[in-house]
Design a protein around this motif. Structure first.
Motif, PDB file in Angstrom:
ATOM      1  N   TYR A 180       0.842  -1.206   0.000  1.00 55.46           N
ATOM      2  CA  TYR A 180       0.000   0.000   0.000  1.00 55.46           C
ATOM      3  C   TYR A 180       0.875   1.254   0.000  1.00 55.46           C
ATOM      4  CZ  TYR A 180      -3.516   3.358   1.677  1.00 55.46           C
ATOM      5  OH  TYR A 180      -4.356   4.442   1.825  1.00 55.46           O
ATOM      6  N   MET A 181       0.607   2.161  -0.923  1.00 61.49           N
ATOM      7  CA  MET A 181       1.342   3.424  -0.976  1.00 61.49           C
ATOM      8  C   MET A 181       0.621   4.439  -0.097  1.00 61.49           C
ATOM      9  SD  MET A 181       2.294   5.941  -4.171  1.00 61.49           S
ATOM     10  CE  MET A 181       3.276   4.711  -5.016  1.00 61.49           C
ATOM     11  N   ILE A 182       1.267   4.854   0.986  1.00 61.59           N
ATOM     12  CA  ILE A 182       0.571   5.729   1.927  1.00 61.59           C
ATOM     13  C   ILE A 182       0.636   7.196   1.520  1.00 61.59           C
ATOM     14  CG2 ILE A 182       1.058   4.113   3.787  1.00 61.59           C
ATOM     15  CD1 ILE A 182       2.970   6.140   4.960  1.00 61.59           C
ATOM     16  N   GLY A 183       1.524   7.535   0.588  1.00 59.01           N
ATOM     17  CA  GLY A 183       1.565   8.912   0.094  1.00 59.01           C
ATOM     18  C   GLY A 183       2.675   9.764   0.668  1.00 59.01           C
ATOM     19  N   ASP A 184       3.479   9.219   1.586  1.00 59.62           N
ATOM     20  CA  ASP A 184       4.605   9.973   2.147  1.00 59.62           C
ATOM     21  C   ASP A 184       5.896   9.625   1.410  1.00 59.62           C
ATOM     22  OD1 ASP A 184       3.070  11.219   4.054  1.00 59.62           O
ATOM     23  OD2 ASP A 184       3.449   9.720   5.585  1.00 59.62           O
ATOM     24  N   THR A 185       6.796  10.590   1.337  1.00 61.77           N
ATOM     25  CA  THR A 185       8.133  10.338   0.790  1.00 61.77           C
ATOM     26  C   THR A 185       9.163  10.521   1.900  1.00 61.77           C
ATOM     27  OG1 THR A 185       8.396  12.639   0.047  1.00 61.77           O
ATOM     28  CG2 THR A 185       7.490  11.056  -1.538  1.00 61.77           C
ATOM     29  N   ILE A 186      10.170   9.664   1.872  1.00 59.87           N
ATOM     30  CA  ILE A 186      11.224   9.719   2.879  1.00 59.87           C
ATOM     31  C   ILE A 186      12.587   9.677   2.199  1.00 59.87           C
ATOM     32  CG2 ILE A 186       9.742   8.541   4.545  1.00 59.87           C
ATOM     33  CD1 ILE A 186      11.621   6.089   4.217  1.00 59.87           C
ATOM     34  N   GLN A 187      13.598  10.005   2.978  1.00 64.87           N
ATOM     35  CA  GLN A 187      14.978   9.960   2.507  1.00 64.87           C
ATOM     36  C   GLN A 187      15.829   9.365   3.624  1.00 64.87           C
ATOM     37  OE1 GLN A 187      17.654  13.597   1.493  1.00 64.87           O
ATOM     38  NE2 GLN A 187      16.160  13.468  -0.177  1.00 64.87           N
ATOM     39  N   PHE A 188      16.601   8.355   3.300  1.00 58.83           N
ATOM     40  CA  PHE A 188      17.452   7.746   4.327  1.00 58.83           C
ATOM     41  C   PHE A 188      18.677   8.622   4.589  1.00 58.83           C
ATOM     42  CE2 PHE A 188      14.939   4.057   3.202  1.00 58.83           C
ATOM     43  CZ  PHE A 188      14.750   3.451   4.436  1.00 58.83           C
ATOM     44  N   THR A 189      18.997   8.764   5.854  1.00 60.75           N
ATOM     45  CA  THR A 189      20.204   9.490   6.257  1.00 60.75           C
ATOM     46  C   THR A 189      21.300   8.536   6.702  1.00 60.75           C
ATOM     47  OG1 THR A 189      19.361   9.700   8.524  1.00 60.75           O
ATOM     48  CG2 THR A 189      18.843  11.483   6.982  1.00 60.75           C
ATOM     49  N   SER A 190      20.903   7.267   6.960  1.00 55.60           N
ATOM     50  CA  SER A 190      21.854   6.257   7.417  1.00 55.60           C
ATOM     51  C   SER A 190      21.285   4.881   7.086  1.00 55.60           C
ATOM     52  CB  SER A 190      22.068   6.390   8.933  1.00 55.60           C
ATOM     53  OG  SER A 190      22.687   5.237   9.459  1.00 55.60           O
ATOM     54  N   THR A 191      22.190   3.918   6.828  1.00 53.98           N
ATOM     55  CA  THR A 191      21.752   2.532   6.626  1.00 53.98           C
ATOM     56  C   THR A 191      22.320   1.599   7.690  1.00 53.98           C
ATOM     57  OG1 THR A 191      23.574   2.174   5.054  1.00 53.98           O
ATOM     58  CG2 THR A 191      21.428   2.803   4.133  1.00 53.98           C
ATOM     59  N   LYS A 192      23.082   2.127   8.635  1.00 58.05           N
ATOM     60  CA  LYS A 192      23.615   1.338   9.748  1.00 58.05           C
ATOM     61  C   LYS A 192      23.547   2.173  11.022  1.00 58.05           C
ATOM     62  CE  LYS A 192      26.742  -1.600   7.046  1.00 58.05           C
ATOM     63  NZ  LYS A 192      28.150  -2.043   6.862  1.00 58.05           N
ATOM     64  N   PRO A 193      22.425   2.192  11.690  1.00 57.73           N
ATOM     65  CA  PRO A 193      21.135   1.557  11.396  1.00 57.73           C
ATOM     66  C   PRO A 193      20.351   2.357  10.358  1.00 57.73           C
ATOM     67  CG  PRO A 193      20.938   2.837  13.384  1.00 57.73           C
ATOM     68  CD  PRO A 193      22.392   2.941  12.968  1.00 57.73           C
ATOM     69  N   TYR A 194      19.165   1.851  10.016  1.00 60.02           N
ATOM     70  CA  TYR A 194      18.340   2.532   9.020  1.00 60.02           C
ATOM     71  C   TYR A 194      17.606   3.703   9.678  1.00 60.02           C
ATOM     72  CZ  TYR A 194      19.278  -1.166   5.680  1.00 60.02           C
ATOM     73  OH  TYR A 194      19.899  -2.034   4.800  1.00 60.02           O
ATOM     74  N   LYS A 195      18.033   4.908   9.294  1.00 60.66           N
ATOM     75  CA  LYS A 195      17.427   6.122   9.825  1.00 60.66           C
ATOM     76  C   LYS A 195      17.020   7.012   8.659  1.00 60.66           C
ATOM     77  CE  LYS A 195      18.943   7.659  13.769  1.00 60.66           C
ATOM     78  NZ  LYS A 195      19.748   8.178  14.898  1.00 60.66           N
ATOM     79  N   PHE A 196      15.979   7.800   8.860  1.00 62.12           N
ATOM     80  CA  PHE A 196      15.397   8.545   7.747  1.00 62.12           C
ATOM     81  C   PHE A 196      14.781   9.856   8.228  1.00 62.12           C
ATOM     82  CE2 PHE A 196      11.967   6.325   9.758  1.00 62.12           C
ATOM     83  CZ  PHE A 196      10.852   7.140   9.607  1.00 62.12           C
ATOM     84  N   LYS A 197      14.423  10.671   7.266  1.00 62.01           N
ATOM     85  CA  LYS A 197      13.612  11.860   7.537  1.00 62.01           C
ATOM     86  C   LYS A 197      12.477  11.899   6.512  1.00 62.01           C
ATOM     87  CE  LYS A 197      16.520  14.973   4.749  1.00 62.01           C
ATOM     88  NZ  LYS A 197      17.259  16.253   4.738  1.00 62.01           N
ATOM     89  N   ILE A 198      11.357  12.468   6.912  1.00 65.35           N
ATOM     90  CA  ILE A 198      10.221  12.626   6.009  1.00 65.35           C
ATOM     91  C   ILE A 198      10.492  13.832   5.115  1.00 65.35           C
ATOM     92  CG2 ILE A 198       7.731  13.009   5.851  1.00 65.35           C
ATOM     93  CD1 ILE A 198       7.543  11.878   8.732  1.00 65.35           C
ATOM     94  N   THR A 199      10.341  13.652   3.806  1.00 67.51           N
ATOM     95  CA  THR A 199      10.623  14.758   2.882  1.00 67.51           C
ATOM     96  C   THR A 199       9.380  15.362   2.260  1.00 67.51           C
ATOM     97  OG1 THR A 199      11.026  13.129   1.131  1.00 67.51           O
ATOM     98  CG2 THR A 199      12.949  13.976   2.307  1.00 67.51           C
ATOM     99  N   GLY A 200       8.235  14.692   2.367  1.00 68.92           N
ATOM    100  CA  GLY A 200       7.027  15.282   1.802  1.00 68.92           C
ATOM    101  C   GLY A 200       5.966  14.247   1.498  1.00 68.92           C
TER     102      GLY A 200
END
Length: 501
Positions: A344-364
């Motif tokens: 299901y596509m919820i409609g939010d976009t994110i961008q990863f800032t790290s993959t060890k561990p997996y961390k992200f920020k919401i971009t829109g």
């Protein structure tokens, strides 16, 4: 105080160990999550349709099931709200979160299963407390009250056993009584339908309480804070609640509001934690006070895929799994959950800032952007640039939205911003120049279009309470309803401008 924190630390140690485990074994945890979801839902109508029992690999899962939007599965939601069971998930689902991601008239009703309540939403709330206690073992928030600002709850007219409302209202309605004793005001007030009456009651009651923690959407909390300061005559919130030390926030970007909160909550002991708790699930939380990105929570019964935004709109869009994501790339979030949402596509976009561990920020949002001229301006660009312009000029923004001014005969296009200031800048032209230049620095596509076909952005100043009046007119004042910050057409901004005078 130390005793409470110590006891809490003992109770949460096992859970913190589990969090540390999925941080170091993310792919294994996610593969097991998918197999668990498929196994539990194999005999549902959806599970039989797509042969869940014979899906053995993640590639088979991606090949067999389509990526869906709400419109694709709305028929299932209607049937579940009318009382049918075992359609998407093997449980009787009585609660539906009325999604308020945009101000569109058409509402979305997201199923909230018992598994999702316990293993996702409530687990997320407990994890916030566990991680905060580990970060700040001497904090005093557990000796006072929490003010959590939520929405209203309604009984569905289609079935007396089916209830729907803001996610916050669903959580309040299902929270154990002993947890509610730690909150203020009582649940009946927090579930009031009339937003303005509810705010009055909240202020009247909580002024007398020992509030130590706030939780909610930053923009709506400003309404409460300003009302409390007006009633008490105090200059900042610590004069009302001297033990206040934590604000758990989410729902919208905190960036445009940070300076206002720093002035309203000036005590250096004040701490902030961002969470990502959507109607569809609890997905992330901030686990490091020195890093504004959030930890992706991998053991809440949610299986993740990520669609590069370049794939949006394609007939057969490509998604990548956790092991293949890259930092700095915009992805649309695709989820499969223990409430019966499948790819299901919820409609939010994110961008990863790290993959060890997996961390992200919401971009829109996948739909909330401006790309009328190929500029691809996203929420992240807008809020960061706006924060810069406010910082440089001493301005404060209450709400804003932006949309394109389309090219006319002999006229170049532009972006038009409608901004409701709490403290306006002394020079609005300087503010516009700073804002425009900063967006160009953040977005090379916008910079290129400014050179070729776009004028500098235009700013219209909104009268006080314009955005609240607009939401009220649409019956969407309060709770989790949000103003669409960016829009690719002029529908919303023209409505607002017509009410501005």
């Amino acid at each position: 105080m130390a005793f409470i924190n110590t006891i809490l630390g003992l109770f949460t140690q096992k859970r913190l160990t589990q969090i540390d485990y999925f941080k170091t074994n993310p792919l294994k945890v996610q593969r097991e999550c998918l197999q668990e979801l498929l196994s539990r839902a194999a005999d549902t109508e959806y599970g039989r349709k797509y042969g869940f029992r014979s899906i053995l690999t993640t590639e088979q899962y991606k090949e067999r099931l389509p990526v869906v939007h709400y419109e694709d599965i709305s028929g299932y939601m209607r049937r579940m709200m009318e009382g049918e069971n075992n359609l998407l998930w093997p449980a009787e689902i009585k609660w539906f979160a009325k999604s308020s991601g945009t101000t569109d008239a058409k509402s979305k009703f997201i199923p909230v299963s018992p598994s999702s309540l316990e293993d996702c939403h409530f687990r997320g709330g407990k994890d916030v407390i566990a991680i905060f206690n580990r970060l700040y073992p001497d904090a005093g928030i557990f000796s006072g009250k929490t003010l959590a600002l939520g929405g209203s709850s309604e009984v569905s007219k289609t079935n007396n056993n089916c209830q729907y409302g803001d996610l916050s209202a669903i959580l309040i309605s299902n929270t154990p009584f002993w947890v509610n004793r730690m909150k203020t005001p009582e649940a009946s007030i927090m579930l009031m339908n009339n937003w303005e009456e509810k705010i009055e009651k909240i202020c009247e009651i909580t002024i007398k309480e020992d509030v130590r923690c706030l939780a909610g959407v930053p923009s709506w909390f400003l309404t409460v804070i300003n009302k409390i300061l007006e009633k008490t005559g105090k200059s900042n919130l610590h004069e009302v609640w001297p033990n206040l030390e934590l604000f758990i926030h989410g729902g919208i970007s905190f960036t445009p509001y940070r300076e206002q909160y720093n002035r309203l909550l000036p005590d250096p002991k004040m701490k902030y934690m961002e969470t990502y708790n959507a109607s569809e699930g609890f997905f992330g939380l901030q686990d490091d006070p020195n890093d504004s990105s959030m930890l992706l929570m991998l053991d809440y019964g949610v299986y993740y895929e990520f669609m590069p935004t370049s794939e949006l709109g394609k007939t057969n869009p490509r998604t990548v799994l956790l092991e293949d994501v890259k930092t700095g790339v915009n992805y649309a979030l695709i989820i499969s959950t223990n409430s019966g949402l499948w790819r299901y596509m919820i409609g939010d976009t994110i961008q990863f800032t790290s993959t060890k561990p997996y961390k992200f920020k919401i971009t829109g949002r996948t739909k909330l952007f401006i790309n009328a001229f190929g500029e691809e301006v996203i929420i992240d660009n807008a809020t960061e640039a706006l924060n810069f312009a406010c910082r440089e000029t001493g301005a404060d923004v209450y709400e804003f939205t932006a949309a394109p001014i389309f090219m006319g005969e002999g006229k170049r296009g532009a972006h038009e911003w409608l901004i409701e200031f709490k403290n306006p800048p002394a020079d609005i032209e300087q503010f516009a120049e700073l804002l425009d230049n900063q967006i160009q620095k953040l977005n090379s596509d916008y910079e290129a279009k400014r050179m070729l076909s776009l004028e500098r952005l235009h700013i219209q100043i909104a009268r006080p309470n314009l955005f609240n009046d607009w939401l009220k007119e649409k019956g969407k004042l309060g709770g989790q309803h949000k103003v669409p910050r960016l829009w690719n057409d002029r529908t919303h901004i023209d409505e607002l401008l017509s009410m501005n005078h």
